[in-house]
Design an enzyme around this catalytic site. Structure first.
Site, PDB file in Angstrom:
ATOM      1  N   ASP A 149      27.877  29.075  38.086  1.00  0.00           N
ATOM      2  CA  ASP A 149      28.415  30.415  37.818  1.00  0.00           C
ATOM      3  C   ASP A 149      27.237  31.378  37.610  1.00  0.00           C
ATOM      4  O   ASP A 149      26.363  31.119  36.781  1.00  0.00           O
ATOM      5  CB  ASP A 149      29.291  30.338  36.561  1.00  0.00           C
ATOM      6  CG  ASP A 149      30.084  31.603  36.304  1.00  0.00           C
ATOM      7  OD1 ASP A 149      30.349  32.352  37.264  1.00  0.00           O
ATOM      8  OD2 ASP A 149      30.454  31.831  35.135  1.00  0.00           O
ATOM      9  N   HIS A 178      33.271  40.869  31.885  1.00  0.00           N
ATOM     10  CA  HIS A 178      33.166  39.608  31.146  1.00  0.00           C
ATOM     11  C   HIS A 178      33.315  39.871  29.646  1.00  0.00           C
ATOM     12  O   HIS A 178      32.896  40.917  29.156  1.00  0.00           O
ATOM     13  CB  HIS A 178      31.794  38.964  31.391  1.00  0.00           C
ATOM     14  CG  HIS A 178      31.574  38.544  32.811  1.00  0.00           C
ATOM     15  ND1 HIS A 178      30.658  39.150  33.627  1.00  0.00           N
ATOM     16  CD2 HIS A 178      32.154  37.574  33.563  1.00  0.00           C
ATOM     17  CE1 HIS A 178      30.675  38.560  34.817  1.00  0.00           C
ATOM     18  NE2 HIS A 178      31.576  37.608  34.805  1.00  0.00           N
ATOM     19  N   HIS A 202      36.284  37.967  38.496  1.00  0.00           N
ATOM     20  CA  HIS A 202      35.574  37.549  37.272  1.00  0.00           C
ATOM     21  C   HIS A 202      36.165  38.310  36.090  1.00  0.00           C
ATOM     22  O   HIS A 202      36.851  39.315  36.258  1.00  0.00           O
ATOM     23  CB  HIS A 202      34.082  37.889  37.390  1.00  0.00           C
ATOM     24  CG  HIS A 202      33.316  36.925  38.243  1.00  0.00           C
ATOM     25  ND1 HIS A 202      32.285  36.159  37.766  1.00  0.00           N
ATOM     26  CD2 HIS A 202      33.439  36.604  39.548  1.00  0.00           C
ATOM     27  CE1 HIS A 202      31.802  35.413  38.742  1.00  0.00           C
ATOM     28  NE2 HIS A 202      32.484  35.668  39.838  1.00  0.00           N
ATOM     29  N   GLY A 203      35.829  37.835  34.881  1.00  0.00           N
ATOM     30  CA  GLY A 203      36.235  38.565  33.674  1.00  0.00           C
ATOM     31  C   GLY A 203      37.742  38.668  33.534  1.00  0.00           C
ATOM     32  O   GLY A 203      38.268  39.694  33.111  1.00  0.00           O
ATOM     33  N   ALA A 204      38.456  37.586  33.847  1.00  0.00           N
ATOM     34  CA  ALA A 204      39.926  37.673  33.878  1.00  0.00           C
ATOM     35  C   ALA A 204      40.575  37.433  32.517  1.00  0.00           C
ATOM     36  O   ALA A 204      41.769  37.669  32.358  1.00  0.00           O
ATOM     37  CB  ALA A 204      40.480  36.703  34.905  1.00  0.00           C
ATOM     38  N   SER A 205      39.797  36.977  31.523  1.00  0.00           N
ATOM     39  CA  SER A 205      40.379  36.822  30.174  1.00  0.00           C
ATOM     40  C   SER A 205      40.812  38.180  29.666  1.00  0.00           C
ATOM     41  O   SER A 205      40.054  39.149  29.758  1.00  0.00           O
ATOM     42  CB  SER A 205      39.329  36.261  29.202  1.00  0.00           C
ATOM     43  OG  SER A 205      39.020  34.936  29.509  1.00  0.00           O
ATOM     44  N   ASP A 247      36.801  32.341  30.905  1.00  0.00           N
ATOM     45  CA  ASP A 247      35.947  31.699  29.907  1.00  0.00           C
ATOM     46  C   ASP A 247      36.329  32.143  28.491  1.00  0.00           C
ATOM     47  O   ASP A 247      36.640  31.325  27.627  1.00  0.00           O
ATOM     48  CB  ASP A 247      34.469  32.028  30.193  1.00  0.00           C
ATOM     49  CG  ASP A 247      33.531  31.291  29.255  1.00  0.00           C
ATOM     50  OD1 ASP A 247      33.949  30.268  28.684  1.00  0.00           O
ATOM     51  OD2 ASP A 247      32.377  31.730  29.086  1.00  0.00           O
TER      52      ASP A 247
HETATM   53  P1  13P Z   1      35.751  35.940  30.918  1.00  0.00           P
HETATM   54  O1  13P Z   1      34.809  35.344  29.917  1.00  0.00           O
HETATM   55  O2  13P Z   1      35.972  37.385  30.680  1.00  0.00           O
HETATM   56  O3  13P Z   1      37.004  35.155  31.017  1.00  0.00           O
HETATM   57  O4  13P Z   1      35.034  35.859  32.341  1.00  0.00           O
HETATM   58  C1  13P Z   1      34.647  34.618  32.859  1.00  0.00           C
HETATM   59  C2  13P Z   1      33.848  34.791  34.094  1.00  0.00           C
HETATM   60  O5  13P Z   1      34.059  35.707  34.866  1.00  0.00           O
HETATM   61  C3  13P Z   1      32.806  33.794  34.368  1.00  0.00           C
HETATM   62  O6  13P Z   1      31.988  34.176  35.438  1.00  0.00           O
END
Ligand code: 13P
Length: 284
Positions: free
Chosen positions: A82, A180, A208-211, A232
């Site tokens: 990643d 993220h 990315h950054g889907a949380s 993540d």
């Molecule tokens: P988050 O931590 O916002 O879920 O993003 C994860 C990510 O995009 C890892 O590359």
């Protein structure tokens, strides 16, 4: 089963109209949470190691954990680097057994990003490893990589077309309004931009950054062609909340298994929910 490439999973997802979740791997509990969730949901899954994950667990442990998981799993499992930071790091991951690498040249000038990604794809494709690249700049913080709001930059659809044609990555991470880490307000995704990118680019697209992105927005993104979704932060939150609860409840608790077991279970529930939301549940 041996590890499969991210490209293979994303291609199938693209044909089936769903997205595959990519979850960051840092220790055994996270690994087991993700794999058991995938088995229970009959879902393909992507494990990935960030810079922080590689530093924390070490590349050999990351590969060994993912290989054991893939070998014992009855669903397809990929191992992705990643936000790879250099050609050399991507090569090391390939040599050690990763089935996929992301090489992140999004901070570079357009031409330099193309040159870096082309160099990695040349080698990776020769040995059957798939490559993800990023164009535009996704904001927020992931481990040591911090992108301030003023440096975040949306992906330009025309540039995306030229970039993919020249650098030949298998997947493209797009900047369409996610970041993220933990969001301050509700993220607003630029679906018009995603539609334009999709029209010009025919490889699988990555979010990315889907949380913390609302479920409806995730469903819409999948409909518009996102086929890999990175999560993540929501796993971190589930893990730490469960550990906090256990320790608050019982100040005398000293058994790591009784502390980490519930944390593993909490993460598993998050992963299962994401697999259902992404539509990958039942696809393996
Ligand atoms: P988050 O931590 O916002 O879920 O993003 C994860 C990510 O995009 C890892 O590359």
């Amino acid at each position: 089963m041996a590890l499969v490439t991210v490209a293979e999973l994303a291609r199938k997802a693209s044909q089936g109209g769903y997205a595959v979740g990519a979850f960051n791997l840092n220790n055994m509990e996270i690994l087991q949470a993700v794999i058991v969730a995938a088995e229970e949901e009959r879902s393909p899954v992507i494990l990935q190691a960030s810079q922080g994950g590689l530093k924390y667990a070490g590349i050999d442990y990351i590969v060994a954990m993912a290989e054991v998981a893939a070998k014992n799993a009855s669903v397809p499992v990929a191992l992705n680097l990643d936000h790879g930071t250099s050609f050399e790091q991507a090569m090391e991951c390939i040599r050690k057994g990763f089935s996929a690498v992301m090489i992140d040249g999004s901070h570079l000038l357009f031409e330099d990003n193309i040159a870096l990604v082309s160099r990695v794809t040349d080698v990776a494709h020769a040995v059957g490893v798939s490559v993800e690249a990023e164009l535009g700049r996704i904001g927020g913080t992931e481990d040591d990589i911090m992108v301030a709001d003023e440096d975040a930059m949306m992906t330009h659809p025309d540039e995306a077309a030229e970039f993919v044609e020249r650098a030949k990555p298998d997947l493209l991470a797009v900047a369409i309004g996610t970041a993220h880490g933990v969001y301050k307000g509700e993220p607003r995704l630029d679906f018009k931009r995603l539609t334009e990118i999709r029209k010009r680019v025919d490889i699988p697209l990555v979010l990315h950054g889907a949380s913390g992105v609302p479920d409806d927005a995730i469903r819409e993104a999948c409909k518009l062609g996102i086929t890999k979704i990175n999560i993540d932060t929501e796993l971190r939150i589930a893990f730490s909340q469960a550990v906090r609860d256990i320790l608050d409840e019982d100040l005398k608790q000293i058994d790591p298994r009784k502390i980490l077991g519930p944390a593993r279970e909490a993460m598993k529930q998050v992963v299962k929910e994401k697999m259902r939301l992404f539509g990958s549940a039942g696809q393996a």
